[in-house]
Design a protein around this motif. Structure first.
Motif, PDB file in Angstrom:
ATOM      1  N   ALA A  17       0.943  -1.294  -0.176  1.00  0.00           N
ATOM      2  CA  ALA A  17      -0.013  -0.002   0.108  1.00  0.00           C
ATOM      3  C   ALA A  17       1.132   1.283   0.106  1.00  0.00           C
ATOM      4  O   ALA A  17       0.586   2.237  -0.593  1.00  0.00           O
ATOM      5  CB  ALA A  17      -1.010   0.202   1.287  1.00  0.00           C
ATOM      6  N   ILE A  18       2.003   1.227   0.733  1.00  0.00           N
ATOM      7  CA  ILE A  18       2.710   2.265   0.942  1.00  0.00           C
ATOM      8  C   ILE A  18       3.368   2.491  -0.437  1.00  0.00           C
ATOM      9  O   ILE A  18       3.411   3.676  -0.943  1.00  0.00           O
ATOM     10  CB  ILE A  18       3.958   2.383   1.892  1.00  0.00           C
ATOM     11  N   SER A  19       4.037   1.549  -1.190  1.00  0.00           N
ATOM     12  CA  SER A  19       4.426   1.663  -2.492  1.00  0.00           C
ATOM     13  C   SER A  19       3.628   2.103  -3.616  1.00  0.00           C
ATOM     14  O   SER A  19       3.776   2.597  -4.308  1.00  0.00           O
ATOM     15  CB  SER A  19       5.409   0.438  -2.854  1.00  0.00           C
ATOM     16  N   PHE A  20       2.155   1.623  -3.467  1.00  0.00           N
ATOM     17  CA  PHE A  20       1.203   1.773  -4.298  1.00  0.00           C
ATOM     18  C   PHE A  20       0.811   3.570  -4.461  1.00  0.00           C
ATOM     19  O   PHE A  20       0.830   4.150  -5.390  1.00  0.00           O
ATOM     20  CB  PHE A  20       0.219   0.864  -4.283  1.00  0.00           C
ATOM     21  N   LEU A  21       0.602   3.819  -3.062  1.00  0.00           N
ATOM     22  CA  LEU A  21      -0.173   5.176  -2.994  1.00  0.00           C
ATOM     23  C   LEU A  21       1.259   6.127  -3.118  1.00  0.00           C
ATOM     24  O   LEU A  21       0.965   7.288  -3.241  1.00  0.00           O
ATOM     25  CB  LEU A  21      -0.720   5.240  -1.485  1.00  0.00           C
ATOM     26  N   GLY A  22       2.202   5.680  -2.741  1.00  0.00           N
ATOM     27  CA  GLY A  22       3.420   6.797  -2.949  1.00  0.00           C
ATOM     28  C   GLY A  22       4.162   6.701  -4.115  1.00  0.00           C
ATOM     29  O   GLY A  22       5.104   7.464  -4.323  1.00  0.00           O
ATOM     30  N   ASN A  23       3.850   5.841  -4.790  1.00  0.00           N
ATOM     31  CA  ASN A  23       4.611   5.811  -6.033  1.00  0.00           C
ATOM     32  C   ASN A  23       6.067   5.472  -6.068  1.00  0.00           C
ATOM     33  O   ASN A  23       6.712   6.019  -6.978  1.00  0.00           O
ATOM     34  CB  ASN A  23       4.174   7.037  -7.196  1.00  0.00           C
ATOM     35  N   PHE A  24       6.318   4.753  -5.226  1.00  0.00           N
ATOM     36  CA  PHE A  24       7.546   4.049  -5.160  1.00  0.00           C
ATOM     37  C   PHE A  24       7.638   2.993  -5.812  1.00  0.00           C
ATOM     38  O   PHE A  24       6.863   2.150  -5.822  1.00  0.00           O
ATOM     39  CB  PHE A  24       7.998   3.769  -3.466  1.00  0.00           C
ATOM     40  N   TYR A  25       8.835   2.685  -6.509  1.00  0.00           N
ATOM     41  CA  TYR A  25       9.001   1.372  -7.116  1.00  0.00           C
ATOM     42  C   TYR A  25       9.671   0.175  -6.454  1.00  0.00           C
ATOM     43  O   TYR A  25      10.738   0.436  -5.869  1.00  0.00           O
ATOM     44  CB  TYR A  25       9.854   1.661  -8.596  1.00  0.00           C
TER      45      TYR A  25
END
Length: 50
Positions: A17-25
């Motif tokens: 969720a953090i990577s999806f919402l924060g646009n981290f790869y």
């Protein structure tokens, strides 16, 4: 051992969720691990083991 499965699944969901919402790869590996964790939780619920 069963509680460990839920802890790992929750941690993977939070990371996803953090990577999806924060646009981290994070790469494709997090999605594979997430699917495996969800399948393991579903199998445990279906079997009804405590």
């Amino acid at each position: 051992m069963g509680n460990l499965l839920y802890v790992i699944a929750v941690i993977l969901v939070i990371i996803w969720a953090i990577s999806f919402l924060g646009n981290f790869y994070t790469g494709g590996i997090i999605h594979i691990l997430l699917v495996i964790a969800i399948i393991a939780v579903i199998l445990r619920v279906i079997r009804g083991s405590a």
